[in-house]
Design a protein around this motif. Structure first.
Motif, PDB file in Angstrom:
ATOM      1  N   GLY A 324       0.827  -1.207   0.000  1.00  0.00           N
ATOM      2  CA  GLY A 324       0.000   0.000   0.000  1.00  0.00           C
ATOM      3  C   GLY A 324       0.857   1.251   0.000  1.00  0.00           C
ATOM      4  N   ARG A 325       0.586   2.177  -0.924  1.00  0.00           N
ATOM      5  CA  ARG A 325       1.388   3.395  -1.007  1.00  0.00           C
ATOM      6  C   ARG A 325       0.545   4.663  -1.140  1.00  0.00           C
ATOM      7  NH1 ARG A 325       4.374   0.457   0.746  1.00  0.00           N
ATOM      8  NH2 ARG A 325       6.566   0.011   0.273  1.00  0.00           N
ATOM      9  N   THR A 326      -0.771   4.512  -1.212  1.00  0.00           N
ATOM     10  CA  THR A 326      -1.632   5.685  -1.317  1.00  0.00           C
ATOM     11  C   THR A 326      -2.808   5.528  -0.345  1.00  0.00           C
ATOM     12  OG1 THR A 326      -3.283   4.983  -2.955  1.00  0.00           O
ATOM     13  CG2 THR A 326      -1.107   5.643  -3.794  1.00  0.00           C
ATOM     14  N   PRO A 327      -3.531   6.616  -0.055  1.00  0.00           N
ATOM     15  CA  PRO A 327      -4.685   6.532   0.851  1.00  0.00           C
ATOM     16  C   PRO A 327      -5.811   5.630   0.353  1.00  0.00           C
ATOM     17  CG  PRO A 327      -3.952   8.809   0.615  1.00  0.00           C
ATOM     18  CD  PRO A 327      -3.207   8.020  -0.414  1.00  0.00           C
ATOM     19  N   VAL A 328      -5.769   5.259  -0.928  1.00  0.00           N
ATOM     20  CA  VAL A 328      -6.805   4.363  -1.469  1.00  0.00           C
ATOM     21  C   VAL A 328      -6.801   3.033  -0.717  1.00  0.00           C
ATOM     22  CG1 VAL A 328      -7.564   3.107  -3.523  1.00  0.00           C
ATOM     23  CG2 VAL A 328      -6.750   5.469  -3.740  1.00  0.00           C
ATOM     24  N   ALA A 329      -5.627   2.555  -0.307  1.00  0.00           N
ATOM     25  CA  ALA A 329      -5.537   1.297   0.439  1.00  0.00           C
ATOM     26  C   ALA A 329      -6.316   1.408   1.753  1.00  0.00           C
ATOM     27  CB  ALA A 329      -4.075   0.956   0.712  1.00  0.00           C
ATOM     28  N   GLY A 330      -6.218   2.558   2.418  1.00  0.00           N
ATOM     29  CA  GLY A 330      -6.970   2.761   3.649  1.00  0.00           C
ATOM     30  C   GLY A 330      -8.473   2.788   3.417  1.00  0.00           C
ATOM     31  N   LEU A 331      -8.898   3.389   2.292  1.00  0.00           N
ATOM     32  CA  LEU A 331     -10.324   3.396   1.960  1.00  0.00           C
ATOM     33  C   LEU A 331     -10.826   1.978   1.701  1.00  0.00           C
ATOM     34  CD1 LEU A 331     -10.380   6.452  -0.515  1.00  0.00           C
ATOM     35  CD2 LEU A 331     -10.969   6.448   1.917  1.00  0.00           C
ATOM     36  N   ILE A 332     -10.020   1.181   0.998  1.00  0.00           N
ATOM     37  CA  ILE A 332     -10.396  -0.212   0.708  1.00  0.00           C
ATOM     38  C   ILE A 332     -10.482  -1.014   1.995  1.00  0.00           C
ATOM     39  CG2 ILE A 332      -9.598  -2.346  -0.400  1.00  0.00           C
ATOM     40  CD1 ILE A 332      -8.427  -0.561  -2.634  1.00  0.00           C
ATOM     41  N   HIS A 333      -9.547  -0.785   2.909  1.00  0.00           N
ATOM     42  CA  HIS A 333      -9.565  -1.495   4.198  1.00  0.00           C
ATOM     43  C   HIS A 333     -10.883  -1.227   4.933  1.00  0.00           C
ATOM     44  CE1 HIS A 333      -9.151   0.791   8.041  1.00  0.00           C
ATOM     45  NE2 HIS A 333      -8.972  -0.391   8.589  1.00  0.00           N
ATOM     46  N   ALA A 334     -11.382   0.016   4.871  1.00  0.00           N
ATOM     47  CA  ALA A 334     -12.643   0.354   5.525  1.00  0.00           C
ATOM     48  C   ALA A 334     -13.821  -0.346   4.845  1.00  0.00           C
ATOM     49  CB  ALA A 334     -12.847   1.868   5.507  1.00  0.00           C
ATOM     50  N   VAL A 335     -13.789  -0.417   3.513  1.00  0.00           N
ATOM     51  CA  VAL A 335     -14.857  -1.091   2.762  1.00  0.00           C
ATOM     52  C   VAL A 335     -14.865  -2.590   3.067  1.00  0.00           C
ATOM     53  CG1 VAL A 335     -15.672  -1.693   0.451  1.00  0.00           C
ATOM     54  CG2 VAL A 335     -14.873   0.632   0.917  1.00  0.00           C
ATOM     55  N   VAL A 336     -13.676  -3.196   3.165  1.00  0.00           N
ATOM     56  CA  VAL A 336     -13.575  -4.622   3.491  1.00  0.00           C
ATOM     57  C   VAL A 336     -14.201  -4.895   4.856  1.00  0.00           C
ATOM     58  CG1 VAL A 336     -11.942  -6.471   4.073  1.00  0.00           C
ATOM     59  CG2 VAL A 336     -11.566  -5.075   2.040  1.00  0.00           C
ATOM     60  N   LEU A 337     -13.896  -4.052   5.834  1.00  0.00           N
ATOM     61  CA  LEU A 337     -14.471  -4.224   7.169  1.00  0.00           C
ATOM     62  C   LEU A 337     -15.988  -4.051   7.152  1.00  0.00           C
ATOM     63  CD1 LEU A 337     -11.882  -2.376   9.441  1.00  0.00           C
ATOM     64  CD2 LEU A 337     -12.422  -4.802   9.472  1.00  0.00           C
ATOM     65  N   LEU A 338     -16.473  -3.116   6.328  1.00  0.00           N
ATOM     66  CA  LEU A 338     -17.921  -2.916   6.209  1.00  0.00           C
ATOM     67  C   LEU A 338     -18.592  -4.163   5.656  1.00  0.00           C
ATOM     68  CD1 LEU A 338     -20.465  -1.151   6.249  1.00  0.00           C
ATOM     69  CD2 LEU A 338     -19.802  -0.279   3.990  1.00  0.00           C
ATOM     70  N   LEU A 339     -18.007  -4.758   4.621  1.00  0.00           N
ATOM     71  CA  LEU A 339     -18.573  -5.977   4.037  1.00  0.00           C
ATOM     72  C   LEU A 339     -18.566  -7.127   5.039  1.00  0.00           C
ATOM     73  CD1 LEU A 339     -16.967  -5.799   0.461  1.00  0.00           C
ATOM     74  CD2 LEU A 339     -19.322  -5.253   1.112  1.00  0.00           C
ATOM     75  N   ILE A 340     -17.485  -7.211   5.820  1.00  0.00           N
ATOM     76  CA  ILE A 340     -17.416  -8.265   6.836  1.00  0.00           C
ATOM     77  C   ILE A 340     -18.502  -8.061   7.886  1.00  0.00           C
ATOM     78  CG2 ILE A 340     -16.004  -9.187   8.729  1.00  0.00           C
ATOM     79  CD1 ILE A 340     -13.536  -8.638   7.003  1.00  0.00           C
ATOM     80  N   LEU A 341     -18.698  -6.798   8.312  1.00  0.00           N
ATOM     81  CA  LEU A 341     -19.739  -6.513   9.304  1.00  0.00           C
ATOM     82  C   LEU A 341     -21.120  -6.871   8.777  1.00  0.00           C
ATOM     83  CD1 LEU A 341     -20.751  -5.171  11.952  1.00  0.00           C
ATOM     84  CD2 LEU A 341     -20.776  -3.001  10.710  1.00  0.00           C
ATOM     85  N   LEU A 342     -21.399  -6.514   7.531  1.00  0.00           N
ATOM     86  CA  LEU A 342     -22.733  -6.725   6.970  1.00  0.00           C
ATOM     87  C   LEU A 342     -23.040  -8.189   6.696  1.00  0.00           C
ATOM     88  CD1 LEU A 342     -22.926  -3.702   4.478  1.00  0.00           C
ATOM     89  CD2 LEU A 342     -23.931  -3.885   6.761  1.00  0.00           C
ATOM     90  N   PHE A 343     -22.046  -8.937   6.215  1.00  0.00           N
ATOM     91  CA  PHE A 343     -22.314 -10.314   5.762  1.00  0.00           C
ATOM     92  C   PHE A 343     -21.805 -11.396   6.709  1.00  0.00           C
ATOM     93  CE2 PHE A 343     -22.168  -7.696   1.878  1.00  0.00           C
ATOM     94  CZ  PHE A 343     -23.449  -7.963   1.399  1.00  0.00           C
ATOM     95  N   LEU A 344     -20.797 -11.080   7.524  1.00  0.00           N
ATOM     96  CA  LEU A 344     -20.255 -12.094   8.429  1.00  0.00           C
ATOM     97  C   LEU A 344     -20.400 -11.685   9.892  1.00  0.00           C
ATOM     98  CD1 LEU A 344     -16.949 -12.985   6.529  1.00  0.00           C
ATOM     99  CD2 LEU A 344     -19.157 -14.155   6.413  1.00  0.00           C
ATOM    100  N   GLY A 345     -21.013 -10.527  10.140  1.00  0.00           N
ATOM    101  CA  GLY A 345     -21.149 -10.020  11.499  1.00  0.00           C
ATOM    102  C   GLY A 345     -21.767 -10.999  12.474  1.00  0.00           C
TER     103      GLY A 345
END
Length: 557
Positions: A324-345
């Protein structure tokens, strides 16, 4: 006067030259960091005294805002172990609503720090204070996990460190050896997983493996003594809606000390993480922008029920190590956690509490910095005092008291050290020129005319040195006709030093003693001019060097 706001989010600059190759790297890094952040967010949420999804919500919303607005290209924001102690204490004393208010106020303070360009000032907080409260937090986190590690059946735990260990000793007979086995197995998995693969986070492996083992034990063998998240919490696998936070002056006055601690701790943790990241990526972050981003995150997150947000060193380094070298990686990390919360919570309810205790024990060990702590014990006594006081105040009392008293003690010891290095000397017969650099003179000494005293201040002329100056003058017997004050080694003068100098000039004028200043640098001269000291003694009596000052003094003798 034009105020320049130093707010330049790194994401917007990055997108100007973004490419498919960078996105591929950020995508992989973001997914991995999201997976790494999952168990930590859950564990930090529970240890802080809130439900597990609150930790995930903090990582999702807070992490997204930090990456969107932050001044670092690789910073990953979210809940961290450093806040467990302070958050738990606030909830115990003021409830969840009190935590929301304190976090929001802390966010406003962080934004103000960034707007006032205090990003670089935060770095000057003494290192012994940082190590002291970090090590103290680590020991406190370790202490809080003993109940779940041993599976003790204790209805309500006390808040302070000593009382916790007393309760543990009294309830050790209620321990579950199966829970202890799960906890120890989790610790072993986390420790040894990197020796097999450094790509897969050991905490995630431990949670997956031990959750499956405990689920099988409960489902097929009827062993239900191992407590899980579902036994203690109801999991809401959805993003909550915003809630209104009521603030008035009474609550602000009550919670401002806690909010100040959150803000200072958040600033230190975030900028330390960003600085470590700079060393790994050979880039420089914008500290003021980073503070504003952290502030914005802490203003918004409590509206959705989250806990304080800061930069997370471990997740930031995981991001860097995985490309990871740009803030986009941090945005993706947040989206991944959101998907985990919604579908695997809902699946998180099967995670054993003893396993999470194992995760947090490893976190506390990594936070402890015991090697650094040990090396600091070899430093000067003043550093050791600050280190130990901050450490024991954090452990025995709370982080708010530790940071406030630690900072106060560090400032007092710093002023004492400055006072020890600042010297005031007096000469009445001759001046040694061997170490002088402000004049060129053939002889090794200058003769001082009879009736002239020469004082030299070596160091800052501030409130701590004023008494020294007065004592030197009292030790002189015969009243002089002129006093020369050499200020060539005075880098600055504060208001108390200026007041002391003005009082000296007025007193000398009443006694018909002329004050002459020698070797005044540009900054100090400007201060003197603004205070009209030049009018009090005459502008011609502010001389560039000692030769000129002695020549002027001869006129008055």
């Amino acid at each position: 006067m034009k105020v320049i706001i130093d707010f330049k989010p790194r994401l917007f600059r990055t997108l100007k030259s973004y490419s498919g190759e960078k996105f591929a790297n950020d995508l992989m890094a973001g997914i991995i960091v999201g997976i790494v952040a999952l168990p930590l967010a859950i564990a930090f949420g529970i240890a802080s005294g809130v439900s597990p999804e609150k930790g995930l919500i903090t990582a999702i919303i807070g992490g997204f805002i930090v990456s969107l607005l932050g001044g670092s290209s690789v910073q990953i924001g979210g809940p961290t172990g450093a806040f467990i102690v302070i958050v738990y204490g606030i909830i115990q004393n003021f409830g969840v609503e009190g935590l929301a208010i304190a976090t929001l106020i802390a966010g406003i303070l962080l934004v103000l720090m960034g707007l006032l360009r205090l990003g670089t000032v935060i770095r000057f907080i003494p290192y012994p204070i940082v190590v002291g409260f970090t090590s103290g937090i680590a020991l406190t986190i370790f202490t809080t996990q003993m109940k779940d590690l041993f599976g003790m059946t204790v209805d309500k735990m006390p808040g302070d460190f000593v009382s916790k260990w007393i309760v543990y000793a009294q309830n050790i007979s209620s321990s579950s050896w199966l829970s202890l086995l799960v906890g120890l197995a989790s610790i072993a998995i986390i420790v040894y997983t990197p020796k097999i693969s450094k790509k897969i986070p050991g905490s995630l492996v431990a949670i997956v493996v031990m959750t499956i083992v405990v689920y099988i034990m409960r489902r097929y063998f009827g062993i239900a003594e191992i407590e899980t998240i579902g036994d203690r919490f109801e999991i809401n696998a959805a993003l909550p809606g915003p809630e209104t936070i009521s603030i008035n002056m009474d609550t602000i006055n009550l919670l401002l000390p806690s909010a100040f601690t959150i803000a200072i701790l958040g600033a230190i943790e975030s900028l330390l993480s960003a600085t470590v990241a700079d060393g790994a990526t050979s880039k420089r972050h914008n500290s003021n922008t980073e503070l504003i981003a952290q502030g914005a995150a802490n203003i918004i997150v409590p509206i959705f029920g989250g806990i304080p947000v800061t930069g997370a060193i471990a997740r930031t380094m995981t991001n860097i190590n995985n490309g990871g070298r740009t803030p986009v990686a941090g945005l993706i990390h947040a989206v991944v956690l959101l998907l985990i919360l919604l579908f695997l919570g809902p699946l998180t309810k099967h995670i054993p509490m003893a396993c999470l205790a194992g995760v947090l024990i490893i976190v506390s060990y990594n936070m402890s910095e015991w090697r650094t702590f040990r090396s600091l014990m070899k430093n000067p006594k003043s550093d050791i005092v600050v280190l130990l006081v901050t450490f024991f105040l954090t452990v025995i009392f709370d982080l708010t008291i530790a940071i406030e008293i630690g900072l106060l003690l560090a400032m007092v010891l710093f002023m004492r050290r400055i006072m020890e290095t600042t010297k005031v000397s007096v000469s009445t017969e001759k001046i040694d020129l061997s170490n002088d650099s402000d004049i060129a003179y053939d002889d090794e000494a200058l003769v001082i005319p009879r009736g002239v005293e020469v004082y030299e201040i070596d160091g800052p002329f501030f409130f701590g040195i004023a008494n020294k100056f007065d004592e030197c003058m009292k030790n002189i017997g015969e009243k002089p006709k002129a006093r020369i004050i050499r200020m060539r080694k005075v880098p600055f003068i504060d208001s108390t030093g200026l007041h002391n100098l003005e009082s000296l000039c007025r007193l000398s004028s009443k006694e018909n003693i002329q004050v002459i200043l020698s070797g005044v640098n540009g900054k100090v001269r400007d201060v003197l001019m603004k205070s009209n000291v030049d009018r009090m003694i005459g502008s011609e009596n502010i001389c560039s060097n000692i030769q000129e000052a002695l020549g002027m003094a001869e006129r008055y003798v």
